[in-house]
Write an enzyme that holds these catalytic residues in place. Structure first.
Site, PDB file in Angstrom:
ATOM      1  CE1 TYR A 263      -3.123  -2.954   0.216  1.00 12.73           C
ATOM      2  CE2 TYR A 263      -3.526  -2.455   2.513  1.00 12.73           C
ATOM      3  CZ  TYR A 263      -3.769  -3.225   1.391  1.00 12.73           C
ATOM      4  OH  TYR A 263      -4.676  -4.267   1.462  1.00 12.73           O
TER       5      TYR A 263
ATOM      6  CG  LEU B 209     -17.934  -0.028   4.484  1.00 13.49           C
ATOM      7  CD1 LEU B 209     -17.297   1.274   4.936  1.00 13.49           C
ATOM      8  CD2 LEU B 209     -19.310  -0.219   5.137  1.00 13.49           C
TER       9      LEU B 209
HETATM   10  N1  LIG Z   1      -6.087  -8.648   0.958  1.00 13.64           N
HETATM   11  C1  LIG Z   1      -6.338  -7.919  -0.098  1.00 13.64           C
HETATM   12  O1  LIG Z   1      -5.873  -8.209  -1.213  1.00 13.64           O
HETATM   13  C2  LIG Z   1      -7.227  -6.707   0.058  1.00 13.64           C
HETATM   14  C3  LIG Z   1      -7.839  -6.122  -1.046  1.00 13.64           C
HETATM   15  C4  LIG Z   1      -8.658  -5.012  -0.844  1.00 13.64           C
HETATM   16  C5  LIG Z   1      -8.839  -4.511   0.436  1.00 13.64           C
HETATM   17  N2  LIG Z   1      -8.223  -5.091   1.490  1.00 13.64           N
HETATM   18  C6  LIG Z   1      -8.367  -4.566   2.880  1.00 13.64           C
HETATM   19  O2  LIG Z   1      -9.731  -4.329   3.126  1.00 13.64           O
HETATM   20  C7  LIG Z   1      -9.893  -2.978   3.573  1.00 13.64           C
HETATM   21  C8  LIG Z   1     -11.259  -2.458   3.181  1.00 13.64           C
HETATM   22  O3  LIG Z   1     -11.389  -2.432   1.764  1.00 13.64           O
HETATM   23  P1  LIG Z   1     -11.529  -1.066   0.980  1.00 13.64           P
HETATM   24  O4  LIG Z   1     -10.998   0.015   1.840  1.00 13.64           O
HETATM   25  O5  LIG Z   1     -10.955  -1.227  -0.367  1.00 13.64           O
HETATM   26  O6  LIG Z   1     -13.110  -0.948   0.752  1.00 13.64           O
HETATM   27  P2  LIG Z   1     -14.355  -0.629   1.714  1.00 13.64           P
HETATM   28  O7  LIG Z   1     -13.947  -0.697   3.136  1.00 13.64           O
HETATM   29  O8  LIG Z   1     -15.450  -1.494   1.248  1.00 13.64           O
HETATM   30  O9  LIG Z   1     -14.718   0.867   1.300  1.00 13.64           O
HETATM   31  C9  LIG Z   1     -13.796   1.915   1.409  1.00 13.64           C
HETATM   32  C10 LIG Z   1     -14.418   3.159   0.820  1.00 13.64           C
HETATM   33  O10 LIG Z   1     -15.570   3.520   1.582  1.00 13.64           O
HETATM   34  C11 LIG Z   1     -15.467   4.866   2.046  1.00 13.64           C
HETATM   35  N3  LIG Z   1     -16.042   4.868   3.416  1.00 13.64           N
HETATM   36  C12 LIG Z   1     -15.576   4.233   4.501  1.00 13.64           C
HETATM   37  N4  LIG Z   1     -16.397   4.410   5.565  1.00 13.64           N
HETATM   38  C13 LIG Z   1     -17.408   5.185   5.128  1.00 13.64           C
HETATM   39  C14 LIG Z   1     -18.584   5.703   5.756  1.00 13.64           C
HETATM   40  N5  LIG Z   1     -18.885   5.423   7.023  1.00 13.64           N
HETATM   41  N6  LIG Z   1     -19.409   6.489   5.012  1.00 13.64           N
HETATM   42  C15 LIG Z   1     -19.137   6.764   3.706  1.00 13.64           C
HETATM   43  N7  LIG Z   1     -18.044   6.277   3.060  1.00 13.64           N
HETATM   44  C16 LIG Z   1     -17.186   5.498   3.763  1.00 13.64           C
HETATM   45  C17 LIG Z   1     -13.998   5.196   2.016  1.00 13.64           C
HETATM   46  O11 LIG Z   1     -13.839   6.586   1.798  1.00 13.64           O
HETATM   47  P3  LIG Z   1     -12.484   7.391   2.203  1.00 13.64           P
HETATM   48  O12 LIG Z   1     -11.350   6.607   1.651  1.00 13.64           O
HETATM   49  O13 LIG Z   1     -12.658   8.701   1.543  1.00 13.64           O
HETATM   50  O14 LIG Z   1     -12.425   7.455   3.670  1.00 13.64           O
HETATM   51  C18 LIG Z   1     -13.506   4.371   0.823  1.00 13.64           C
HETATM   52  O15 LIG Z   1     -13.732   5.087  -0.374  1.00 13.64           O
HETATM   53  C19 LIG Z   1      -8.736  -2.233   2.908  1.00 13.64           C
HETATM   54  O16 LIG Z   1      -8.493  -0.992   3.527  1.00 13.64           O
HETATM   55  C20 LIG Z   1      -7.637  -3.238   3.083  1.00 13.64           C
HETATM   56  O17 LIG Z   1      -7.120  -3.164   4.403  1.00 13.64           O
HETATM   57  C21 LIG Z   1      -7.437  -6.185   1.324  1.00 13.64           C
END
Ligand SMILES: NC(=O)c1ccc[n+]([C@@H]2O[C@H](COP(=O)([O-])OP(=O)(O)OC[C@H]3O[C@@H](n4cnc5c(N)ncnc54)[C@H](OP(=O)(O)O)[C@@H]3O)[C@@H](O)[C@H]2O)c1
Length: 335
Positions: free
Chosen positions: A58, A224
């Protein structure tokens, strides 16, 4: 916040973690800001979150550096989960599961995180050129050396790979199950991390039961729906080119419109519970899928980190869960 257990090593964590990826990777780079990201991490920790999910790729590297600033001050409050074995190359993402590389990558993560021990070291993606047992054996040596407390495996096909190979979540999960059986022979798996959310429910069929019967924790990534399930994105809003959603088939204006019934359902349930948001309903649904599930919602904003952490207080009714269960499958796929 309620505590949950991650895996064989019986490690306790707050039920809702914090995904740190959006602070440094994947989402529009012009909106990144180190200082507000650090505030978001502190806010999550102040509201009972302990698990911070990061990875060396990241940034690359900058996300671990950012968390290092927090860990230096409050190591005792944090369960740090990072990942190795995957790097962002010039053109695409490259896996490297060679033992020597894994050892070097872990040492580098420890330095960036400013800690002497990683709580959960996850293999970001098995390297097709290296038997997974070999990589896992090197990771087990890191536990023996006291550098790592427990090991986890991620089950996520690169999106470019999915398009090229026409791989579906089901085929990725089937491969992961075989890999999990193999690495379990070498050293206990403490966690599996894969996409799971109201609009991506494939892991419920395969990975979740596998984890539950073996006492393995499940970290729900993208809980999310990359922000869609929060109801704050509108069809046609558009994304900058370096945002994953600019190429994501579910984020075309047409598919976002087609999937509005999912958001409408989360809004209806939220309204029934009073002062609750669709994001909190989406996270509470995940918590209801099993005591071994820990969602890691990603955000770089303190207010959203607090909102997400508070979802741990929301208990959905049987009727709420049935309503979500009856939703049609999301439209827009990678293949
Ligand atoms: N192992 C892997 O290969 C892999 C792959 C993908 C993800 N991950 C992990 O999973 C975690 C979560 O996935 P993700 O971050 O991609 O997707 P997510 O958690 O489904 O969604 C993140 C998005 O939602 C927004 N958001 C978060 N909370 C919110 C709320 N309460 N109200 C409105 N919008 C909100 C964020 O905005 P802002 O950014 O503007 O705050 C961001 O754009 C990652 O951070 C990572 O640690 C792992």
């Amino acid at each position: 916040m309620e505590r949950r257990t991650v895996g064989a090593a019986a490690l306790g964590v707050g039920a809702i973690g914090l995904g740190c990826m959006p602070m440094s990777w994947g989402y529009t780079s012009s909106q990144r800001d180190g200082e507000s990201s650090v505030r978001a991490v502190h806010a999550a920790l102040d509201h009972g979150t302990t698990l911070l999910d990061t990875a060396d790729m990241y940034g690359p590297y900058t996300n671990e550096l950012l968390l290092g600033r927090v860990l230096r001050e409050r190591r005792a409050d944090v369960f740090v989960a990072t990942k190795g074995g995957l790097l962002a190359g010039e053109q695409h993402i490259v896996a490297n599961g060679r033992p020597g590389y894994v050892r070097r990558a872990c040492d580098a993560s420890l330095r960036r995180l400013q800690t002497d021990r990683i709580d959960l070291y996850q293999l970001h993606r098995p390297d097709p050129e290296v038997p997974v047992e070999e990589t896992w054996g090197a990771m087990a040596e890191l536990v023996a050396a006291g550098k790592v407390r427990a090991l986890g495996l991620c089950a996520m096909g690169a999106r470019a790979d999915r398009r090229a190979d026409r791989r579906t979540d089901a085929s990725i999960h089937a491969t992961t199950l075989r890999q999990l059986e193999r690495v379990q022979q070498v050293f206990p798996v403490s966690s599996v991390q894969a996409e799971l959310s109201v609009w991506s429910r494939e892991a419920l069929e395969t990975l979740l039961p596998w984890c539950e019967t073996r006492g393995v924790g499940f970290l729900a990534a993208m809980p999310l729906g990359n922000g869609f399930l929060t109801g704050t994105l509108t069809p046609g809003s558009g994304f900058e080119p370096d945002d994953v959603r600019a190429r994501h088939p579910r984020f075309t204006a047409e598919m976002m419109a087609a999937n509005q019934p999912i958001v409408a359902c989360l809004r209806r349930i939220a309204a029934r519970h009073g002062d609750v948001t669709p994001a909190q309903v989406a996270l509470a649904w995940l918590l209801a899928q099993g005591r071994h599930v820990v969602p890691v919602p990603g955000t770089k904003k303190a207010a959203w980190a607090v909102e997400n952490a508070r979802a741990a207080q929301l208990l959905l009714t049987v009727g709420d869960l049935a309503e979500i269960g009856a939703l049609p499958e999301a439209q827009g796929s990678w293949d």
